[in-house]
Design an enzyme around this catalytic site. Structure first.
Site, short mmCIF file in Angstrom:
data_model
loop_
_atom_site.label_atom_id
_atom_site.label_comp_id
_atom_site.label_asym_id
_atom_site.label_seq_id
_atom_site.Cartn_x
_atom_site.Cartn_y
_atom_site.Cartn_z
N ALA A 17 -55.84 50.60 -10.20
CA ALA A 17 -56.87 50.78 -9.18
C ALA A 17 -56.94 49.59 -8.23
CB ALA A 17 -58.23 51.01 -9.84
N SER A 41 -58.12 38.78 -14.33
CA SER A 41 -57.89 37.83 -15.41
C SER A 41 -56.82 38.36 -16.35
CB SER A 41 -59.19 37.59 -16.20
OG SER A 41 -58.93 36.84 -17.36
N ALA A 52 -48.80 59.83 -15.40
CA ALA A 52 -48.39 61.08 -14.77
C ALA A 52 -49.24 61.28 -13.52
CB ALA A 52 -48.57 62.25 -15.73
N LYS A 80 -41.75 64.88 -11.85
CA LYS A 80 -42.67 65.77 -12.54
C LYS A 80 -42.85 67.04 -11.71
CE LYS A 80 -47.49 66.32 -13.95
NZ LYS A 80 -48.82 65.70 -14.05
#
Length: 507
Positions: A17, A41, A52, A80
């Site tokens: 993220a 950290s 996936a 995929k």
């Protein structure tokens, strides 16, 4: 720049993220106008098991200008084509949720409606989806850019090593001026006047100030939850799984399949994700129905090869923040909420949060109307994804354990109940503009989970049945021939993006 323009952004937390956010911001914003720092950290691990993806990841990578081959080499990626579901409707059953589309609409009538009328004469609906047929055969090729060609209908995403993807994006972002700060956040300083975040304090007493903060601190939600008090909406009454154990293994007899596998188990489900260098495995389960050791035993028994490393146990609660954006803080990733990885949505929801942030990028005035719109759109999309995942549990004939019996008989959100009832009557299906999953996806899962409509669109009866049967048989034959002519997936990987070749991060 305007006097009110954002001058500094602090991304709190790394992992997938954090580095996706930093990479996108660094690509969009000029480094000489906006300073971007990312605080993380090494003492704090990341979840890193979201390996996936779904097709919109191609749009994100293209926006960054990433070369697909280099990205796949660097992340040990494979292709995929969808998800194979085993044992979901009943033990021994299986179906595919493929990308791509089923057939072609006929005279403005939805293809699946035509198929419903003549299905007993033409075979399963998967025969009319090139992506599904390629997945079944273990084959792959890039789509043809010519829309007149059958191969143009193939859609794909990736399996990749999430840790390597974060590392790849870190190099990308740092090359564009993002400053990484090593440190652990121990305090969040709020402004007295309005309660906005003024700064975060690190464990070595450094103070990091910014105009805009992006909370990518994972389940801890240091900013949006702990500091700003964002409420967490609990969805465990519909999605009771609250544990997962992940354990990679050597590539074994399962092969380099171009799809994710989700196998239903006694109190949850197991995933299998094939990468170039290993296979990712995990068991998502309900602690109210299964203990950790029993889950690990079941997972280990199903591995393709020798386990690598120690098992990674995770705890979570399905749900979302009531607001993903509060004051000058936007939560992206696990800090904004969590839906189990059944349909590979975790990375996409990160992408969606970033996309909406860029579309509603603020100045230092932080317009409440724009913040409300971000929160409205985020809530709507996540709730549609929630409903799609609940569908897999509600629509089942399994009653072999207390877990499945509880889920099969549960009350579901009204929004999902209406969709199921409408489809069950005549195959009607209507999409929201904000629904992440396409009509193909809903059809695949509704039919795959055993919801066969009792009737079909009456407009189909105006078409001559014999001609329809002949047309569909020709179409499935053409799709089948095209799929059989595609290269073997493993051979394509070896030629196109083998991980032993040097990968480059775009300059």
């Amino acid at each position: 720049m305007s006097d009110h323009a954002i001058r500094k952004i602090a991304v709190i937390g790394g992992g997938t993220a954090g580095w996706m956010t930093a990479a996108a911001l660094s690509k969009t914003l000029r480094a000489d106008q906006v300073e971007i720092v990312l605080v993380e950290s090494e003492q704090i691990g990341t979840v890193g098991v979201g390996e996936a993806t779904i097709p919109p990841i191609l749009t994100f990578n293209a926006m960054l200008g990433i070369d697909e081959r280099d990205f796949m080499r660097a992340t040990r990626a494979t292709f995929k084509l969808g998800i194979e579901f085993r044992d979901w409707t009943a033990p021994g059953d299986r179906y595919l949720h493929p990308f791509g589309t089923y057939g072609l609409d006929i005279e403005a009538i939805k293809f699946h409606q035509v198929w419903l009328k003549v299905r007993d004469q033409v075979g399963p609906i998967e025969d009319f989806n090139l992506t599904a047929m390629a997945a079944r055969l273990g084959r792959f090729a890039l789509p043809d850019p010519d829309p007149a060609k059958v191969l143009s209908s193939l859609k794909y995403a990736f399996h990749f090593d999430a840790g390597l993807y974060a590392r790849y994006l870190r190099a990308y972002a740092e090359a564009r001026g993002v400053i990484r700060i090593e440190g652990k956040v121990v305090d969040v300083v709020l402004r007295g006047a309005d309660g906005f975040i003024a700064a975060v304090t690190l464990d070595d007493s450094r103070r990091i100030e910014a105009d805009l903060f992006v909370d990518c601190s994972g389940f801890r939600a240091l900013l949006i939850g702990q500091a700003l008090g964002g409420t967490y909406l609990d969805w465990s009454r519909w999605l009771p799984n609250d544990r997962a154990v992940a354990l990679p293994c050597d590539t074994g007899g399962g092969g380099l399949t171009p799809y994710t596998r989700a196998t239903a188990d006694k109190a949850g489900w197991r995933w299998r994700i094939p990468l170039q260098h290993r296979t990712g495995n995990g068991y998502v389960y309900s602690s109210a129905h299964l203990g950790d050791e029993a889950a690990l035993t079941a997972l280990t028994a199903g591995l393709d090869g020798t386990a690598r490393g120690e098992p990674n146990f995770l705890r979570f609660q399905a749900g979302r923040r009531d607001r993903a954006w509060i004051k000058n803080c936007v939560a992206i990733g696990l800090s904004s909420g969590f839906l189990e990885p059944l349909e590979s949505t975790s990375i996409h929801l990160i992408q969606a949060g970033i996309t909406k942030l860029l579309a509603l990028f603020p100045d230092r005035g932080f317009d409440p109307l724009e913040i409300d719109e971000y929160n409205r759109l985020t809530a709507q999309q996540v709730e549609l994804v929630r409903d799609f995942i609940i569908l897999h549990y509600k629509a089942t004939a399994r009653a072999d354990t207390a877990y499945w019996n509880d889920l099969r008989t549960m009350e579901v959100p009204d929004s999902l109940a209406r969709k199921i009832d409408l489809f069950a009557r005549r195959g009607r299906l209507f999409q929201s503009d904000y629904d992440l999953f396409s009509e193909t996806s809903w059809i695949a899962v509704l039919l795959g989970q055993g919801i066969m409509p009792r009737g079909h669109d009456p407009l189909v009866d105006s078409l001559p049945e014999a001609a329809l049967v002949e047309r569909l048989r020709r179409l499935s034959g053409l799709i089948g021939q095209t799929a059989k002519a595609l290269p073997d997936h493993a051979a394509f990987i070896a030629r196109y993006c083998a991980a032993d070749r040097a990968a480059k991060v775009p300059a």
